[in-house]
Enzyme design. Structure first.
Site, PDB file in Angstrom:
ATOM      1  N   SER A  41      -5.661  -2.031   2.039  1.00 43.12           N
ATOM      2  CA  SER A  41      -6.618  -2.618   3.308  1.00 43.12           C
ATOM      3  C   SER A  41      -7.666  -1.505   3.586  1.00 43.12           C
ATOM      4  O   SER A  41      -8.768  -1.970   3.943  1.00 43.12           O
ATOM      5  CB  SER A  41      -5.898  -3.016   4.302  1.00 43.12           C
ATOM      6  OG  SER A  41      -5.190  -1.963   4.915  1.00 43.12           O
ATOM      7  N   ASP A  77      -4.599   2.963  14.743  1.00 36.51           N
ATOM      8  CA  ASP A  77      -3.392   2.880  14.526  1.00 36.51           C
ATOM      9  C   ASP A  77      -2.605   4.015  13.911  1.00 36.51           C
ATOM     10  O   ASP A  77      -1.347   3.720  13.210  1.00 36.51           O
ATOM     11  CB  ASP A  77      -3.125   1.398  14.006  1.00 36.51           C
ATOM     12  CG  ASP A  77      -3.677   1.244  12.547  1.00 36.51           C
ATOM     13  OD1 ASP A  77      -4.261   2.378  12.207  1.00 36.51           O
ATOM     14  OD2 ASP A  77      -3.262   0.155  11.935  1.00 36.51           O
ATOM     15  N   HIS A  98      -5.363   2.896   9.576  1.00 37.47           N
ATOM     16  CA  HIS A  98      -6.755   2.182   9.257  1.00 37.47           C
ATOM     17  C   HIS A  98      -7.536   3.151   9.947  1.00 37.47           C
ATOM     18  O   HIS A  98      -7.825   3.026  11.204  1.00 37.47           O
ATOM     19  CB  HIS A  98      -6.818   0.826   9.815  1.00 37.47           C
ATOM     20  CG  HIS A  98      -5.653  -0.188   9.123  1.00 37.47           C
ATOM     21  ND1 HIS A  98      -4.508  -0.164   9.502  1.00 37.47           N
ATOM     22  CD2 HIS A  98      -5.747  -0.558   7.864  1.00 37.47           C
ATOM     23  CE1 HIS A  98      -3.644  -1.055   8.639  1.00 37.47           C
ATOM     24  NE2 HIS A  98      -4.482  -1.214   7.628  1.00 37.47           N
TER      25      HIS A  98
END
Length: 212
Positions: free
Chosen positions: A17, A187, A190
């Site tokens: 991601s 977090d 990310h």
């Protein structure tokens, strides 16, 4: 100071991601909104004459095993001249949120597989980006037990395969002395926009060449 990238090179960013960064997967040229986009933008502004093409095939949630499964279509078939790999944090994360552990040995075996296949099929240069985690929220501190051996695997593979290394874990640790960890990664994993810029700058530094 110049760059190792040459006229007409094709750079492929691969990963999870953090690389994906919300790209439109229906548009092959879309780079998302993260470090891949920033890297391409900064490089293109500095070296417009080189006409380097940047591609992004990161997919959110991927682990090494997922890269193995899609390596032919999402790497080898694209025939890049540079392959940048950024994988590993989900191999750690799944241990803690789903009790689905990837051992350091299995991580190394899968990573070595995609590197070998790349070397066999392409005359491509390699850039390995090590995964990172910062200590926010508090439970991220416990992840070090699992992630640190995987970071060492990436460093050793970079040395063994003659790849360039982007040493993110140390860079984010150092950056967290300048601003609190959540500033760089809300977090712990990310990156924020500033965190993505940190990665882009580190990537561009890694491909710099002396005397060019």
């Amino acid at each position: 100071m110049g760059t190792r990238l040459k006229q007409g090179d094709v750079v492929l960013f691969q990963g999870d991601s953090i690389t994906d960064a919300g790209r439109n997967r229906e548009v092959g040229s879309d780079l998302g909104r993260g470090y891949a986009y920033l890297t391409a933008a900064l490089f293109g502004a500095k070296y417009p004459e080189k006409q380097v093409q940047f591609l992004n095939r990161g997919i959110s949630g991927n682990r090494v095993i997922n890269l193995q499964e899609r390596w032919q279509a999402d790497c080898l078939d694209l025939k890049p001249t540079w392959v940048s790999i950024y994988i590993g944090i989900n191999d750690t994360w799944r241990r803690y949120d789903r009790q689905d552990e990837t051992s350091a040995e299995k991580f190394e075996s899968g990573y070595r597989d995609i590197l070998n296949r790349t070397k066999e099929s392409l005359d491509a240069k390699l850039v390995l980006i090590e995964p990172f985690v910062v200590p926010h929220p508090e439970d991220r501190k416990t992840w070090r037990e699992d992630l640190d051996p995987k970071i060492q695997v990436v460093r050793e593979l970079a040395r063994e395969y003659g790849a360039l290394l982007v040493p993110l874990d140390g860079l984010f640790a150092a950056a967290s002395m300048r601003a609190e960890p959540k500033y760089w990664a809300p977090d712990g994993v990310h990156p924020s926009p500033a965190g993505h810029a940190l990665i882009a700058e580190a990537w561009l530094k890694a491909v710099e060449a002396e005397g060019c």
